[in-house]
Design an enzyme around this catalytic site. Structure first.
Site, PDB file in Angstrom:
ATOM      1  N   TYR A  52      -5.334   1.218  15.612  1.00  0.00           N
ATOM      2  CA  TYR A  52      -4.146   0.937  16.419  1.00  0.00           C
ATOM      3  C   TYR A  52      -4.452   0.506  17.842  1.00  0.00           C
ATOM      4  CZ  TYR A  52      -1.359   2.928  12.675  1.00  0.00           C
ATOM      5  OH  TYR A  52      -0.763   3.147  11.463  1.00  0.00           O
TER       6      TYR A  52
ATOM      7  N   TRP B 194       1.104  -1.292   9.224  1.00  0.00           N
ATOM      8  CA  TRP B 194       1.846  -0.040   9.165  1.00  0.00           C
ATOM      9  C   TRP B 194       3.029  -0.230  10.053  1.00  0.00           C
ATOM     10  CZ3 TRP B 194       1.510   4.117   6.127  1.00  0.00           C
ATOM     11  CH2 TRP B 194       2.337   5.212   6.454  1.00  0.00           C
TER      12      TRP B 194
ATOM     13  N   ASN C  39      -7.987   2.191   9.411  1.00  0.00           N
ATOM     14  CA  ASN C  39      -6.726   2.278  10.150  1.00  0.00           C
ATOM     15  C   ASN C  39      -7.049   2.160  11.628  1.00  0.00           C
ATOM     16  OD1 ASN C  39      -5.665   2.881   7.667  1.00  0.00           O
ATOM     17  ND2 ASN C  39      -4.990   4.953   8.189  1.00  0.00           N
TER      18      ASN C  39
ATOM     19  N   ASN D 170      -6.713   9.269   2.602  1.00  0.00           N
ATOM     20  CA  ASN D 170      -6.336   8.537   3.808  1.00  0.00           C
ATOM     21  C   ASN D 170      -6.852   9.204   5.075  1.00  0.00           C
ATOM     22  OD1 ASN D 170      -4.588   6.567   5.317  1.00  0.00           O
ATOM     23  ND2 ASN D 170      -3.715   8.471   6.066  1.00  0.00           N
ATOM     24  N   GLU D 171      -7.361   8.411   6.009  1.00  0.00           N
ATOM     25  CA  GLU D 171      -7.723   8.889   7.346  1.00  0.00           C
ATOM     26  C   GLU D 171      -8.385  10.258   7.316  1.00  0.00           C
ATOM     27  OE1 GLU D 171      -4.535   8.874  10.291  1.00  0.00           O
ATOM     28  OE2 GLU D 171      -4.699   6.713  10.493  1.00  0.00           O
TER      29      GLU D 171
ATOM     30  N   ARG E 228       0.861  -1.182   0.000  1.00  0.00           N
ATOM     31  CA  ARG E 228       0.000   0.000   0.000  1.00  0.00           C
ATOM     32  C   ARG E 228       0.896   1.229   0.000  1.00  0.00           C
ATOM     33  NH1 ARG E 228      -2.044   3.129   4.755  1.00  0.00           N
ATOM     34  NH2 ARG E 228      -3.616   4.499   3.865  1.00  0.00           N
TER      35      ARG E 228
ATOM     36  N   HIS F   9      -2.659  11.244   0.640  1.00  0.00           N
ATOM     37  CA  HIS F   9      -2.365  10.878   2.020  1.00  0.00           C
ATOM     38  C   HIS F   9      -1.895  12.166   2.714  1.00  0.00           C
ATOM     39  CE1 HIS F   9      -1.148   7.323   4.704  1.00  0.00           C
ATOM     40  NE2 HIS F   9      -0.727   8.361   5.374  1.00  0.00           N
TER      41      HIS F   9
ATOM     42  N   GLU G 142      -4.098   0.065   7.995  1.00  0.00           N
ATOM     43  CA  GLU G 142      -3.011   0.319   8.943  1.00  0.00           C
ATOM     44  C   GLU G 142      -3.346  -0.347  10.262  1.00  0.00           C
ATOM     45  OE1 GLU G 142      -1.867   4.444   9.458  1.00  0.00           O
ATOM     46  OE2 GLU G 142      -1.949   4.819   7.296  1.00  0.00           O
TER      47      GLU G 142
ATOM     48  N   PHE H 114       7.102   2.461  13.392  1.00  0.00           N
ATOM     49  CA  PHE H 114       6.194   1.318  13.280  1.00  0.00           C
ATOM     50  C   PHE H 114       6.739   0.258  12.322  1.00  0.00           C
ATOM     51  CE2 PHE H 114       3.580   4.890  14.530  1.00  0.00           C
ATOM     52  CZ  PHE H 114       2.568   4.374  15.328  1.00  0.00           C
TER      53      PHE H 114
END
Ligand SMILES: *[C@@H]1O[C@H](CO)[C@@H](O)[C@H](O)[C@H]1NC(C)=O
Ligand SMILES: *[C@@H]1O[C@H](CO)[C@@H](O)[C@H](O)[C@H]1NC(C)=O
Ligand SMILES: *[C@@H]1O[C@H](CO)[C@@H](O)[C@H](O)[C@H]1NC(C)=O
Ligand SMILES: *[C@@H]1O[C@H](CO)[C@@H](O)[C@H](O)[C@H]1NC(C)=O
Ligand SMILES: *[C@@H]1O[C@H](CO)[C@@H](O)[C@H](O)[C@H]1NC(C)=O
Length: 520
Positions: free
Chosen positions: A345, A456, A343, A200-201, A111, A155, A413, A472
């Site tokens: 975490y 990620w 994404n 992205n995000e 990606r 992004h 991610e 990461f």
């Protein structure tokens, strides 16, 4: 040399630990499905990969006709204490070496994102032939090594030229420019790229960029800025920007479906960040606040895309500051998504803060009437790493399944945070990957429609919040070395063995031990 020595010590030590562990029988299994998760437990069509983004890895910021993006401007304003990604991992020049590493470790997908200002330096108009060449080369290199390209169009890095000209995402002018940029990408690369993500995000971009000012383009207004900002309006801009993003995204999807889908047969999605929110207490108010976190973070974008309008609670709490979709816009936005990219975490706790609705000047958090809390359980004191004992990816997937009719999902991610330094012993990253991939498998076995997983990140890169402070990566990149040598961490070996079907941690380590011996 130092690194090789460290690696050797690491695996000697780890083998010893394994031998000790083997003697202590019947260890408690902390998370179900984790210890024995195998690649073959997932469908053949599922894709496992790793990710990056243009500004974070490419470097060559001023080479071959590229112009600055809003992220370059943000970094060069000194917000990272002088750090920037002018060079970073230099993936612009080292893509062949990187693709070789990916292929050797068995990555099935990569990606990456396309730098808009590398491809179209003025934001619109002329295409930069050297930008075009770079992405063609990267895509061909991936395909020649059997690696599926998954491309993101933006992004966090729109061309500074468009920010200067009309305020970037604050203006509706960006909708046509974004669609025209997407058109170039679909036309030039769509014969080989089947998996597209527009942005992205988008929720983090909007909140960080226009509410608290933490991320590019650093807009905020008192009292809401965490960083200081020279311009912005935290009460209104996040909602305007999100609205324009939804319109730009759906314009690109409509374009793809009308012009390319029938010949290229690809898919276009949007990427959202999500915490796994748990109530801070078992009081009803906190339990209801959890739903508001889902509505404000995920529903803000997912509800319009699935059902044509913002969540009711957003319309109620944000009131006239929330833009309204015209009937035509609502029709364009509704259904304009082939997959949701996620994404994720970590888990956080959520506390009701309904009293914030009484404030006259409110921002996104106030409108959401929640407070996000990192409890000791979410973020153990003195420890930078995320805990791995209660992975919550499955909870989010279950939520998306129930709230949105089980849409196709790519995990874009997910990965472990560590300090960026020379230690290759990232045991906590291996534990994290095992726990989260196991949790993902459980969710898929319970019906979640997940199509792929990208950790990620592939390399330690320039990070959004602290540049080169945290990392990461599966690979450590030595920034003090002019060759920017990449070194595999324990996690790179683990993921590689997982992908190649050498399932147990034990096998992985014996294998690495062999490799170390044979390389001496
Ligand atoms: C690697 O890290 C693990 C977990 O922190 C530790 O138990 C082990 O001793 C470390 N190995 C080396 C060689 O530092
Ligand atoms: C933000 O915009 C709103 C609506 O236009 C306005 O009432 C408010 O004063 C603005 N705030 C700032 C800090 O400019
Ligand atoms: C809430 O209730 C659940 C189920 O009884 C329990 O497991 C959990 O620990 C409680 N949470 C808090 C914060 O008290
Ligand atoms: C790397 O960071 C970890 C976590 O902060 C720390 O324990 C370790 O000592 C650091 N190693 C080096 C070589 O700086
Ligand atoms: C499994 O799916 C069913 C149906 O959506 C749901 O009721 C159940 O809570 C899910 N289990 C878990 C552990 O999420």
């Amino acid at each position: 040399m130092l690194v090789v020595k460290q690696l050797e010590d690491l695996f000697k030590a780890t083998l010893l630990v394994l031998i000790i562990v083997a003697v202590v029988a019947d260890l408690p299994v902390v998370v179900s499905g984790v210890d024995d998760v195998r690649r073959t437990d997932f469908p053949d069509t599922f894709v496992f990969g790793a990710g990056s983004s243009a500004y974070q890895v490419e470097g060559a910021a001023f080479e071959d006709g590229r112009t600055p993006s809003i992220w370059d401007t943000f970094a060069h304003a000194g917000i990272y204490g002088g750090a920037n990604a002018d060079v970073s991992c230099d993936a612009y020049h080292k893509y062949k070496e990187d693709v070789k590493l990916m292929a050797d470790m068995g990555l099935e997908g990569y990606r990456f994102s396309i730098s808009w200002s590398r491809l179209i330096p003025n934001g619109r108009g002329l295409i930069n032939p050297r930008g075009l060449q770079y992405y063609n080369n990267l895509i061909d290199e991936l395909l020649n090594h059997g690696i599926q390209p998954h491309a993101t169009l933006c992004h966090s890095d729109i061309p500074q030229a468009l920010q200067d000209e009309y305020g970037g995402w604050m203006s509706r002018k960006i909708i046509d420019d974004f669609a025209a940029y997407a058109d170039v990408c679909f036309k030039e690369f769509g014969d080989r790229v089947l998996y597209w993500t527009t942005l992205n995000e988008v929720n983090v971009f909007t909140i960080g960029g226009y509410d608290n000012g933490l991320t590019p383009p650093n807009h905020c207004s008192p009292p809401f800025g965490i960083k200081s900002c020279s311009t912005g309006n935290s009460s209104t801009e996040p909602y305007i920007v999100a609205h324009n993003i939804l319109l730009a995204h759906s314009a690109a999807v409509r374009l793809y479906r009308g012009k390319y889908k029938s010949t290229q047969h690809g898919f276009v999605g949007l990427n959202l960040f999500a915490y796994r929110p748990l109530p801070y207490t078992n009081e009803t108010a906190d339990i209801i606040a959890v739903q508001r976190v889902y509505d404000f973070y995920v529903g803000w974008f997912a509800n319009p895309l699935i059902s044509g309008d913002y969540p009711d609670i957003m319309k109620k709490n944000v009131g006239s500051r929330l833009p309204k979709f015209t009937r035509e816009e609502s029709t364009q936005v509704k259904g304009a998504i082939d997959f949701i990219a996620l994404n994720h975490y970590q888990t956080v706790h959520v506390k009701d803060s309904s009293s914030s609705l009484d404030s006259k000047i409110r921002d996104y958090n106030d409108d959401g009437a929640f407070e996000i809390i990192y409890t000791d359980e979410d973020s153990p004191p003195g420890q930078i790493e995320y805990p791995v004992t209660q992975p919550g990816l499955g909870d989010i997937l279950e939520y998306l399944k129930q709230a949105y009719g089980n849409p196709p999902i790519y995990i874009h991610e997910n990965g472990q945070l560590t300090r960026r330094n020379a230690t290759l012993n990232d045991t906590s990253r291996v534990e994290y990957l095992q726990a989260y991939i196991g949790n993902l498998l459980d969710a898929m076995r319970n019906g979640s429609n997940v199509k792929g997983y990208f950790t990620w990140s592939f390399l330690d890169c320039f990070e959004l919040f602290d540049a080169y402070g945290s990392a990461f990566g599966l690979y450590y990149v030595d920034l003090d070395d002019k060759d920017l040598t990449r070194y595999p961490k324990f996690s790179a070996y683990w993921y590689s063995n997982f992908l190649k079907g050498k399932d147990s941690k034990h096998t992985a380590l014996v294998d690495i031990e062999d490799k170390l011996h044979s390389s001496q």
